[in-house]
Design a protein around this motif. Structure first.
Motif, PDB file in Angstrom:
ATOM      1  N   GLU A  82       0.833  -1.204   0.000  1.00 50.29           N
ATOM      2  CA  GLU A  82       0.000   0.000   0.000  1.00 50.29           C
ATOM      3  C   GLU A  82       0.867   1.254   0.000  1.00 50.29           C
ATOM      4  OE1 GLU A  82      -3.161   2.241   2.986  1.00 50.29           O
ATOM      5  OE2 GLU A  82      -2.933   0.069   3.129  1.00 50.29           O
ATOM      6  N   LEU A  83       1.871   1.281   0.876  1.00 49.86           N
ATOM      7  CA  LEU A  83       2.766   2.441   0.935  1.00 49.86           C
ATOM      8  C   LEU A  83       3.491   2.665  -0.389  1.00 49.86           C
ATOM      9  CD1 LEU A  83       4.501   2.065   4.431  1.00 49.86           C
ATOM     10  CD2 LEU A  83       3.049   3.964   3.691  1.00 49.86           C
ATOM     11  N   ALA A  84       3.849   1.559  -1.052  1.00 49.96           N
ATOM     12  CA  ALA A  84       4.630   1.650  -2.287  1.00 49.96           C
ATOM     13  C   ALA A  84       3.763   1.784  -3.526  1.00 49.96           C
ATOM     14  CB  ALA A  84       5.534   0.426  -2.418  1.00 49.96           C
ATOM     15  N   GLY A  85       2.454   1.746  -3.361  1.00 52.83           N
ATOM     16  CA  GLY A  85       1.574   1.844  -4.527  1.00 52.83           C
ATOM     17  C   GLY A  85       1.724   0.672  -5.476  1.00 52.83           C
ATOM     18  N   GLY A  86       1.863  -0.531  -4.903  1.00 50.10           N
ATOM     19  CA  GLY A  86       1.979  -1.734  -5.723  1.00 50.10           C
ATOM     20  C   GLY A  86       3.386  -2.015  -6.215  1.00 50.10           C
ATOM     21  N   ARG A  87       4.399  -1.421  -5.567  1.00 49.06           N
ATOM     22  CA  ARG A  87       5.787  -1.617  -6.000  1.00 49.06           C
ATOM     23  C   ARG A  87       6.559  -2.586  -5.103  1.00 49.06           C
ATOM     24  NH1 ARG A  87       8.869   3.023  -5.266  1.00 49.06           N
ATOM     25  NH2 ARG A  87       7.256   4.020  -3.996  1.00 49.06           N
ATOM     26  N   PHE A  88       5.905  -3.228  -4.138  1.00 52.18           N
ATOM     27  CA  PHE A  88       6.633  -4.019  -3.143  1.00 52.18           C
ATOM     28  C   PHE A  88       6.892  -5.445  -3.620  1.00 52.18           C
ATOM     29  CE2 PHE A  88       6.631  -6.795   0.702  1.00 52.18           C
ATOM     30  CZ  PHE A  88       7.868  -6.380   1.179  1.00 52.18           C
ATOM     31  N   VAL A  89       8.066  -5.952  -3.279  1.00 55.37           N
ATOM     32  CA  VAL A  89       8.454  -7.343  -3.527  1.00 55.37           C
ATOM     33  C   VAL A  89       8.881  -7.953  -2.200  1.00 55.37           C
ATOM     34  CG1 VAL A  89      10.020  -8.878  -4.764  1.00 55.37           C
ATOM     35  CG2 VAL A  89       9.292  -6.748  -5.832  1.00 55.37           C
ATOM     36  N   LEU A  90       8.278  -9.071  -1.835  1.00 58.03           N
ATOM     37  CA  LEU A  90       8.618  -9.743  -0.585  1.00 58.03           C
ATOM     38  C   LEU A  90       9.699 -10.781  -0.838  1.00 58.03           C
ATOM     39  CD1 LEU A  90       8.113 -10.332   2.433  1.00 58.03           C
ATOM     40  CD2 LEU A  90       6.308 -11.935   1.707  1.00 58.03           C
ATOM     41  N   GLY A  91      10.912 -10.478  -0.415  1.00 55.13           N
ATOM     42  CA  GLY A  91      12.008 -11.436  -0.497  1.00 55.13           C
ATOM     43  C   GLY A  91      12.175 -12.117   0.848  1.00 55.13           C
ATOM     44  N   LEU A  92      12.064 -13.437   0.867  1.00 52.11           N
ATOM     45  CA  LEU A  92      12.153 -14.208   2.104  1.00 52.11           C
ATOM     46  C   LEU A  92      13.351 -15.149   2.061  1.00 52.11           C
ATOM     47  CD1 LEU A  92       8.436 -15.249   2.749  1.00 52.11           C
ATOM     48  CD2 LEU A  92       9.762 -13.536   4.009  1.00 52.11           C
ATOM     49  N   GLY A  93      13.979 -15.325   3.211  1.00 52.40           N
ATOM     50  CA  GLY A  93      15.062 -16.283   3.340  1.00 52.40           C
ATOM     51  C   GLY A  93      15.076 -16.855   4.733  1.00 52.40           C
ATOM     52  N   THR A  94      15.847 -17.906   4.902  1.00 49.53           N
ATOM     53  CA  THR A  94      15.847 -18.602   6.192  1.00 49.53           C
ATOM     54  C   THR A  94      16.911 -18.085   7.145  1.00 49.53           C
ATOM     55  OG1 THR A  94      17.395 -20.307   5.447  1.00 49.53           O
ATOM     56  CG2 THR A  94      15.041 -20.701   5.058  1.00 49.53           C
ATOM     57  N   GLY A  95      18.008 -17.511   6.620  1.00 47.53           N
ATOM     58  CA  GLY A  95      19.157 -17.285   7.483  1.00 47.53           C
ATOM     59  C   GLY A  95      19.780 -18.625   7.855  1.00 47.53           C
TER      60      GLY A  95
END
Length: 342
Positions: A82-95
């Motif tokens: 919402e803040l990015a106006g549809g520009r967000f990408v969720l990158g997930l990792g385990t560490g």
């Protein structure tokens, strides 16, 4: 640079400075701005960037998957989108195991299976948060039983891209199976990408019935640009040393014929040097092999070596074992490089 999207991981001693660096990289041509999770929260930093930029995508590279519940991760992703106006990408990792168990008191268990369930739960919640219908997912690691819930706010998208970070073959294959993108480790040579990363990615894509065009392969590169090669190498050495101190990455360093070099870094770490203070134990050949150093035209040529195998390259300035003034100078050079490449 044709065929290779140039992306950037900004640094700042303050969030205000980090956002200014991200905005400068966006203006220089960076297509995505990535934020890590170590010295700052990935999601809070992404929120600052989302409001301080206008065109580049904003992504986490990476947010830790097991230190939040999937529902909290999904809620943060929705707010960030919402803040990015549809520009967000969720990158997930385990560490790594030690970070999860000792630093975060989080479950480690079977990380590949756990991450698969986490991504499924996040996606399910994002897709159905506004429905008001029960959300039920079975699972060994992340079962979800949500009833009596309906998110009452406008939602930019019902699907937010999820990128999966991975280094070993099983996690990398998982990225090919379930991710819209794959994010490499912070150190990733062209040889490692071609020989150790692409085969399991392609295997994962085939297992999911997708083709190569459906996966954004994001390779990471620590960049140290300076007309003086020795200065460029010295600035990048701390970043190489930080990761060399982690024995989990032994196979990676051995692949590059750097097993003995890594052992010297580990000995320095055990002798009391902090993980951010290991540059002095790093050999020039380790820095040369695993980071991009040199004058602007030399580093630009080394960036080009990833084209054809990667879709995007994430350039970051060296940050470990350096004073803020030096990081600031190094970052300015990387932003100049982005302008040159874009």
């Amino acid at each position: 640079m044709t065929g290779l999207k140039i992306t950037f991981g900004p640094w700042g001693e303050t969030l205000e400075e980090l956002v200014a660096a991200g905005r400068a990289a966006e203006e220089a041509g960076a297509t995505t701005l990535w934020v890590p999770e170590l010295h700052r929260s990935a999601t809070v930093t992404a929120a600052a960037l989302a409001q301080g930029t206008s065109s580049a995508r904003v992504g986490t590279a990476i947010a830790l998957a097991f230190t939040r519940s999937p529902m909290v991760t999904a809620l943060e992703a929705l707010d960030l989108d919402e803040l990015a106006g549809g520009r967000f990408v969720l990158g997930l990792g385990t560490g790594v195991k030690r970070l999860n168990e000792d630093w975060h008191n989080a479950r480690w268990g079977r990380p590949v299976a756990h991450l698969r369930e986490t991504v499924a739960a996040v996606r399910h919640f994002v897709a159905h948060a506004a429905d008001g219908t029960p959300m039920t997912l079975e699972g060994e690691h992340e079962p979800m039983r949500v009833r009596g819930y309906q998110r009452p706010f406008p939602q930019v998208r019902r699907e937010i891209p999820v990128y999966v970070a991975g280094m070993g073959p099983a996690m990398t294959k998982l990225a090919g199976q379930i991710g819209q993108g794959w994010i490499s480790h912070e150190l990733c040579s062209p040889a490692w990408l071609a020989e150790r990363s692409l085969p399991p990615l392609l295997e994962g894509l085939a297992a999911s019935g997708r083709d190569r065009s459906e996966l954004d392969v994001v390779v990471s590169a620590c960049c140290s640009v300076d007309p003086d090669p020795a200065t460029a190498r010295r600035r990048a050495a701390g970043t190489a040393g930080f990761y060399a101190s982690v024995r989990t990455y032994a196979d990676f360093f051995a692949f590059h014929d750097l097993a003995e070099d890594q052992e010297k870094v580990i000995e320095a770490f055990r002798s009391g040097s902090g993980a951010d203070r290991l540059a002095g134990a790093v050999s020039d050949r380790m820095t040369e092999a695993l980071t991009l150093t040199g004058a602007l035209d030399q580093v630009a040529e080394r960036v080009w070596a990833y084209a054809g195998a990667a879709d995007s390259i994430k350039l970051t300035p060296p940050t470990h074992d350096l004073e803020p003034a030096e990081i600031r100078a190094a970052q300015a050079r990387v932003i100049e490089l982005i302008k040159e490449l874009s």
